[in-house]
Design an enzyme around this catalytic site. Structure first.
Site, PDB file in Angstrom:
ATOM      1  N   ASP A 147       1.349  -1.397  -0.058  1.00  0.00           N
ATOM      2  CA  ASP A 147      -0.124  -0.225  -0.452  1.00  0.00           C
ATOM      3  C   ASP A 147       1.040   1.196  -0.081  1.00  0.00           C
ATOM      4  OD1 ASP A 147      -2.191   1.911   0.002  1.00  0.00           O
ATOM      5  OD2 ASP A 147      -2.997   0.928   1.537  1.00  0.00           O
TER       6      ASP A 147
HETATM    7  C1  BGC Z   1      -4.804   3.094   0.327  1.00  0.00           C
HETATM    8  C2  BGC Z   1      -4.285   2.370  -1.927  1.00  0.00           C
HETATM    9  C3  BGC Z   1      -4.765   3.357  -2.223  1.00  0.00           C
HETATM   10  C4  BGC Z   1      -3.423   3.625  -2.176  1.00  0.00           C
HETATM   11  C5  BGC Z   1      -2.994   4.637  -3.967  1.00  0.00           C
HETATM   12  C6  BGC Z   1      -3.556   4.512  -0.394  1.00  0.00           C
HETATM   13  O1  BGC Z   1      -3.589   5.017   1.523  1.00  0.00           O
HETATM   14  O2  BGC Z   1      -5.067   2.854   1.105  1.00  0.00           O
HETATM   15  O3  BGC Z   1      -6.321   2.070  -1.064  1.00  0.00           O
HETATM   16  O4  BGC Z   1      -4.767   2.632  -3.540  1.00  0.00           O
HETATM   17  O5  BGC Z   1      -3.561   4.713  -1.328  1.00  0.00           O
HETATM   18  O6  BGC Z   1      -3.781   6.004  -3.626  1.00  0.00           O
END
Ligand code: BGC
Length: 747
Positions: free
Chosen positions: A236
């Protein structure tokens, strides 16, 4: 890929890369792109959110990746799609998502999110499908299949146990093995095995103390070793605390970019011997493999039809709306009704959640416009309240007047976006107090009031459900939700959504209440297996609306259920539409094992099917229950085990509306738990060979010990470790001999 690249294997390509190049390949170039390796013909690919639309930022992204993105269809978020209980529909939505991503040259769409809704307070519940792992697993599989059918990778997220936003980048989800496997990992396992996602995104949080991003048990042992995952694990965004530990654990790609800092750490670790270079090679090869999959399917000329996708978004939204309550058959409204549409949310709809999944929609249909477009009677509108929650007497008075002057009042209530978002959890389940006050005044002015709700997480309805005849739960319905709601209100579409999560009477009734969101970096999943309806049913608690509930404008009758037990269970039941409107029923199969030796919920969803029936039509519905779905996780042997016995199979229209019950005898798996001196006498006696040997000992030891085989004494002694009998006198047998007997019984 350059021309000769496709002819070389990922490992072959990586074999020609320097240590620095390999370290570089395995972390991002910037917010959304992987690093190219031009010398070896490896292009850069784009990964972007997801999950219910394509969030592609035009200029490659800002620092936090939150600025506006190019227009894309905003499909209903997962909270609504989960309620459709319609795997085929979700696959079509997946296809549409994939085709938009492909047209925008996006290689990987960051979704779906399939985390379990452990608490209704989780700020990101709008992005998740259900409180039930089977439903989340089946629907997640459909989405992944649809997306990937377009040559675009899905990223199954957030792996794993990311069930709250509070302290999400540090908190340790402290979960016992059974709930971890049976509730929190089960949906991931199903999607990985059935849909083979190209990527899995590890979660921010820790699990039992270890960050997901650097958890070898999770990323390598379970995901690859047990489930056979052959894709890429991406972090993530910003989830990597220690990149060297992460790569060693099985993380392939760190996102977004650390500006080279962690690449250098990897280089240093390989040089110092702290990280085995072959582990880095494997990660780099997986990146090359992913880039190859994306590049070989990319199509610079791909397009999509925004109107068709808007129509699909409307269809999906309408199929997801849940009619919670409909007394006096107030709905559907006749087209010529004289109606007061009340609530700012009818004019300024809330149709998606806030945070990284926020889509810039191609257009937005408002409920008010769509009601106006369908209605032939008088439509009066009054805003009633301000979205920022400040009291406005004039607005309320005008709304009450409008309600009083109409045949029916349709009152749009819900949560403003400030109250729920990625990044934080809600403190309670309440609608804003101004809205509750308005509801009381509107109902007093017109008892024929229908409440339409827009909310990403469930709201408490027990304060008003008894006051109004009609409640329509829309959750968040995407850009075409306004049209979908109008379709349902006027009966153009017969509602067929079913709750994918329980609506509790009170927040305090929810099982995680005393353990949410934890403290000092830990959250204890103290409710164990008893998440959602599993817990409400185990405690026989009242709920406002149960899991699986949803009304229709027609009535379905169930015939007797039959179960054939083979390797899987085949459940058949005849369902008849005895009303005068066509409609879809969601036939739900719940299974339990009353004689189980382990703790279990009274019923668990093990299969479902959505069937469309014309008025008067009957259909035999066949639902397969996989044997693997009957298994529980046995921590003694670290494996899934199907317990043998007579299973109860309940078929119904919700978890609390069981229409027919059948039983099925299922043969159990052999579980071989080796006996040791620590095994209890009861456990030893349960093993026929050991029981025989034990009785020989007692008989051989003479009359003195004979009472030990007396049933009453045995009942008392059953829990005593067998080795401990030596503390109770001379049985004429030593520890060695007992051990030998046990070894012989262990085979
Ligand atoms: C989120 C993800 C997301 C990623 C990119 C993170 O903060 O938890 O779900 O895909 O950011 O935006």
């Amino acid at each position: 890929m350059t021309e000769d690249a496709p002819n070389r294997s990922p490992a072959g390509i990586v074999g020609g890369a320097t240590l620095e190049e390999k370290a570089g390949l395995t972390s991002g170039l910037n917010f959304w792109f992987t690093k190219p390796l031009t010398r070896l013909g490896i292009p850069s690919i784009m990964l972007t959110d997801g999950p219910h639309g394509v969030r592609k930022q035009s200029e490659g992204g800002d620092h936090l990746g939150l600025a506006d993105s190019i227009p894309a269809t905003c499909f209903p978020p997962a909270v609504a799609l989960g309620c459709s209980f319609d795997a085929a529909l979700l696959e079509r939505v997946g296809v549409a998502l994939g085709s938009e991503a492909r047209a925008e040259q996006v290689g990987v769409l960051l979704g779906p999110g399939i985390n379990i809704k452990r608490s209704p307070l989780c700020g990101r519940n709008f992005e998740y499908l259900s409180e039930d792992p089977l439903l989340a697993g089946i629907l997640g599989t459909s989405l992944v299949r649809g997306i990937q059918s377009q040559g675009v990778g899905a990223s199954l997220k957030h792996f794993a146990a990311n069930n709250q936003e509070t302290d999400r980048m540090r908190v340790s989800a402290d979960v016992d093995p059974r709930p971890l496997r049976e509730i929190y990992l089960r949906a991931f396992q199903r999607v990985v095995e059935d849909a083979r996602p190209w990527t899995v995104m590890c979660s921010y949080n820790r699990i039992n103390g270890v960050y997901s991003s650097q958890n070898p048990w999770l990323l390598t042992g379970v995901l690859r070793g047990e489930w056979g995952f052959d894709g890429l694990v991406v972090s993530d965004w910003g989830a990597v605390a220690d990149r060297v530990a992460a790569v060693a654990a099985g993380l392939d790609l760190e996102m977004p970019s650390s500006g080279g800092r962690t690449d250098q750490e990897i280089v240093d670790a390989v040089r110092s011997g702290a990280l085995d270079e072959t582990v880095l090679d494997t990660a780099a090869a997986r990146v090359v493999d992913l880039v190859g999959r994306v590049a070989s399917r990319a199509d610079a000329d791909a397009t999509y039809n925004a109107d068709d996708h808007h129509a699909l978004a409307r269809e999906a939204a309408a199929a997801s709306v849940v009619l919670l309550q409909n007394e006096r058959a107030l709905l559907p409204l006749p087209l010529d009704v004289d109606v007061a549409v009340i609530g700012e949310l009818a004019r300024t709809p809330r149709y998606q959640g806030a945070g990284s999944s926020r889509i810039n929609p191609t257009r937005i249909d408002t409920p008010l416009d769509e009601i106006n477009a369908l209605a032939s009677g008088n439509v009066a509108f009054a805003a009633g309240y301000l979205l920022d929650g400040t009291a406005d007497d004039a607005l309320r008075t005008a709304a009450v007047d409008a309600a009083a002057g109409a045949e029916v009042a349709v009152l749009f209530l819900g949560l403003p976006s400030e109250l729920e978002s990625e990044g934080f959890d809600r403190p309670d389940l309440e609608l804003p107090s101004e809205q509750r006050r308005l509801l009381d005044d509107v109902v007093a002015a017109n008892p024929d009031t229908v409440v339409v709700l827009s909310n990403g997480g469930v709201v408490r309805v027990s304060g008003f459900a008894h006051k109004v005849p009609g409640i329509v739960e829309g959750f968040l319905l995407g850009q075409a939700g306004g049209g979908a709601l109008a379709d349902v209100l006027f009966g153009i579409v017969n509602p067929s959504g079913r709750l994918a999560e329980t609506i509790p009477v009170r927040l305090e009734d929810t099982q995680s209440f005393t353990n949410f969101p934890g403290e000092h970096g830990h959250v204890r999943y103290g409710e164990g297996l008893f998440v959602g309806y599993r817990g409400f049913d185990a405690r026989r608690q009242d709920v406002s609306f149960p899991f699986g509930h949803g009304l229709s404008y027609t009535t379905f009758e169930y015939g007797a259920a039959a179960v054939t037990a083979g390797d899987d269970l085949a459940v058949t039941v005849t369902v008849t539409n005895i009303g005068d409107r066509a409609g879809s029923e969601v036939v739900q199969v719940y299974v339990s094992l009353p004689s189980s030796a382990v703790s279990r919920a009274p019923r668990e969803l093990k299969g479902f099917a959505k069937v469309f029936l014309e008025p008067g039509e009957s259909r035999e519905v066949r639902i397969a229950v996989r044997r693997s779905d009957l298994a529980y996780w046995d921590p003694r042997v670290d494996a899934w085990v199907v317990e043998g016995g007579l299973y109860t199979v309940e078929v119904g229209a919700s978890s609390r509306d069981i229409r027919v019950t059948a039983t099925a005898e299922v043969a159990g798996d052999a579980v071989n738990v080796p006996l040791t001196l620590e095994s209890s006498i009861g456990e030893v006696l349960a093993n026929p060979a050991a029981a025989e040997a034990l009785s020989t000992i007692f008989v051989a030891s003479g009359d003195r010990q004979a009472p030990a085989l007396d049933p009453a004494v045995l009942a008392m002694a059953a829990s005593m470790p067998i080795g401990r009998i030596l503390s109770f006198g001379d049985f004429g047998i030593g520890e060695d001999e007992i051990q030998r007997l046990l070894d012989a019984a262990n085979g």
